[in-house]
Design a protein around this motif. Structure first.
Motif, short mmCIF file in Angstrom:
data_model
loop_
_atom_site.label_atom_id
_atom_site.label_comp_id
_atom_site.label_asym_id
_atom_site.label_seq_id
_atom_site.Cartn_x
_atom_site.Cartn_y
_atom_site.Cartn_z
N ILE A 101 42.19 7.93 20.26
CA ILE A 101 41.87 9.36 20.23
C ILE A 101 41.11 9.71 18.94
O ILE A 101 40.08 10.38 18.98
N ASN A 102 41.60 9.24 17.80
CA ASN A 102 40.96 9.56 16.52
C ASN A 102 39.53 9.03 16.46
O ASN A 102 38.63 9.73 15.98
N GLU A 103 39.31 7.82 16.93
CA GLU A 103 37.96 7.25 16.90
C GLU A 103 37.00 8.08 17.75
O GLU A 103 35.86 8.33 17.35
N SER A 108 32.71 12.16 17.96
CA SER A 108 32.21 13.45 18.47
C SER A 108 31.93 14.42 17.32
O SER A 108 31.00 15.22 17.41
N LYS A 109 32.67 14.32 16.21
CA LYS A 109 32.36 15.16 15.05
C LYS A 109 30.97 14.84 14.51
O LYS A 109 30.27 15.71 14.00
N LYS A 110 30.59 13.58 14.60
CA LYS A 110 29.30 13.14 14.08
C LYS A 110 28.15 13.53 15.01
O LYS A 110 27.05 13.82 14.55
N VAL A 116 32.78 20.88 21.68
CA VAL A 116 32.88 19.61 22.39
C VAL A 116 33.92 18.70 21.72
O VAL A 116 34.68 18.02 22.40
N VAL A 117 33.96 18.72 20.40
CA VAL A 117 34.97 17.94 19.67
C VAL A 117 36.36 18.35 20.15
O VAL A 117 37.20 17.50 20.48
N ASN A 121 39.01 16.05 22.27
CA ASN A 121 40.35 15.87 21.71
C ASN A 121 41.42 16.33 22.70
O ASN A 121 42.41 15.63 22.93
N ALA A 122 41.22 17.50 23.29
CA ALA A 122 42.20 18.05 24.23
C ALA A 122 42.34 17.16 25.47
O ALA A 122 43.46 16.89 25.92
N ALA A 123 41.22 16.71 26.02
CA ALA A 123 41.27 15.88 27.22
C ALA A 123 41.99 14.56 26.93
O ALA A 123 42.86 14.13 27.71
#
Length: 136
Positions: A101-103, A108-110, A116-117, A121-123
């Motif tokens: 999840i973190n990766e 997505s932050k990048k 969308v991030v 994360n939620a999905a």
């Protein structure tokens, strides 16, 4: 030698290309796409990309189940690639769930905007809490 985070980013770039080629019905060679991104062959990238392509239907179905009022095919190709990697790692690999999840969130932050991030994360969090994940 690249670390796993960098290798995931390479896998995301290859999947992005694959989705573009698939969308335009263009033929492609997956091994050539990977070689364009990597100077030396890497089993992690090869496995990730090839297995995500093989399981794309299952991955897309899982994403669609947990994306609120969205569909994975409405996401940008980059976001689809990131979410696909996260789902694949959660469901089909020994990568610890928190790492998977973190990766995906860090990628997505990048490459994505804040909405969308949060969506990715939620999905992934919902999949983690509601599906049978390969937990170490």
């Amino acid at each position: 030698m690249k670390n796993r985070s960098e290798l995931r980013e390479i896998a995301m770039k290859v999947l992005y290309q694959v989705y573009i080629y698939q969308n335009s019905n263009t033929t492609y060679d997956i091994d050539n796409l990977i070689k364009e991104q990597l100077e030396i062959e890497n089993d992690f990238v090869n496995s990730l990309v090839n297995n995500i392509i093989k399981k794309q239907k299952e991955i897309s179905n899982m994403a669609n189940k947990y994306l609120n009022d969205w569909n994975i095919d409405r996401l940008s190709k980059v976001d689809k690639a990131i979410l696909s990697i996260g789902i694949y790692e959660l469901l089909y690999t020994d990568t610890p769930s928190v790492v998977a999840i973190n990766e995906a969130v860090e990628l997505s932050k990048k490459y994505s905007d804040e909405k969308v991030v949060k969506m990715i994360n939620a999905a992934l969090d919902k999949i983690y809490h509601n599906e049978e994940v390969n937990e170490q």
